[in-house]
Motif scaffolding. Sequence first.
Motif, short mmCIF file in Angstrom:
data_model
loop_
_atom_site.label_atom_id
_atom_site.label_comp_id
_atom_site.label_asym_id
_atom_site.label_seq_id
_atom_site.Cartn_x
_atom_site.Cartn_y
_atom_site.Cartn_z
N ALA A 65 35.19 -20.66 52.81
CA ALA A 65 36.16 -20.15 53.79
C ALA A 65 36.02 -20.84 55.14
O ALA A 65 37.00 -21.01 55.86
CB ALA A 65 36.00 -18.64 53.94
N SER A 66 34.83 -21.26 55.47
CA SER A 66 34.57 -21.85 56.78
C SER A 66 34.87 -23.34 56.86
O SER A 66 35.32 -23.82 57.89
CB SER A 66 33.11 -21.63 57.18
N TRP A 67 34.61 -24.08 55.79
CA TRP A 67 34.73 -25.53 55.86
C TRP A 67 35.71 -26.15 54.88
O TRP A 67 35.73 -27.35 54.68
CB TRP A 67 33.35 -26.18 55.66
N ALA A 68 36.53 -25.33 54.27
CA ALA A 68 37.49 -25.85 53.29
C ALA A 68 38.86 -26.02 53.92
O ALA A 68 39.10 -25.63 55.06
CB ALA A 68 37.56 -24.91 52.10
N THR A 69 39.75 -26.59 53.16
CA THR A 69 41.12 -26.76 53.60
C THR A 69 41.85 -25.43 53.54
O THR A 69 41.37 -24.46 52.98
CB THR A 69 41.86 -27.76 52.70
N MET A 70 43.04 -25.39 54.10
CA MET A 70 43.83 -24.15 54.08
C MET A 70 44.10 -23.70 52.65
O MET A 70 44.14 -22.52 52.37
CB MET A 70 45.15 -24.35 54.83
N ARG A 71 44.29 -24.63 51.72
CA ARG A 71 44.56 -24.27 50.33
C ARG A 71 43.42 -23.43 49.77
O ARG A 71 43.61 -22.42 49.12
CB ARG A 71 44.76 -25.53 49.49
#
Length: 93
Positions: A65-71
């Motif tokens: 949730a912190s370092w991923a893309t919006m997808r």
Amino acid sequence: MPNQFPALAGNPSIIGEDTTSLIRRLVEGGNSPATIHGTPRQAMPPFAGRLTEVQIVQVLTYVRASWATMRVRSQPTMSRQCAANCTSDAACN
């Protein structure tokens, strides 16, 4: 830390649909590759036996949730079954 550890933002292990590598890294630990002119080799300790399945899911859900893309941020939660499968050498998707 720049030039010390791989970036988490956009990292394929974090943003990918298959979370096996991400879970295994937390459970089994790992080492960075040794290079002649690169940064010193780094190691991540294994957390198997130190974290429960619930804690593994909580940590990796936070990371995604912190370092991923919006997808990925739209559905970052990992299941306990996924963590259980990967901690028992089964495939995880």
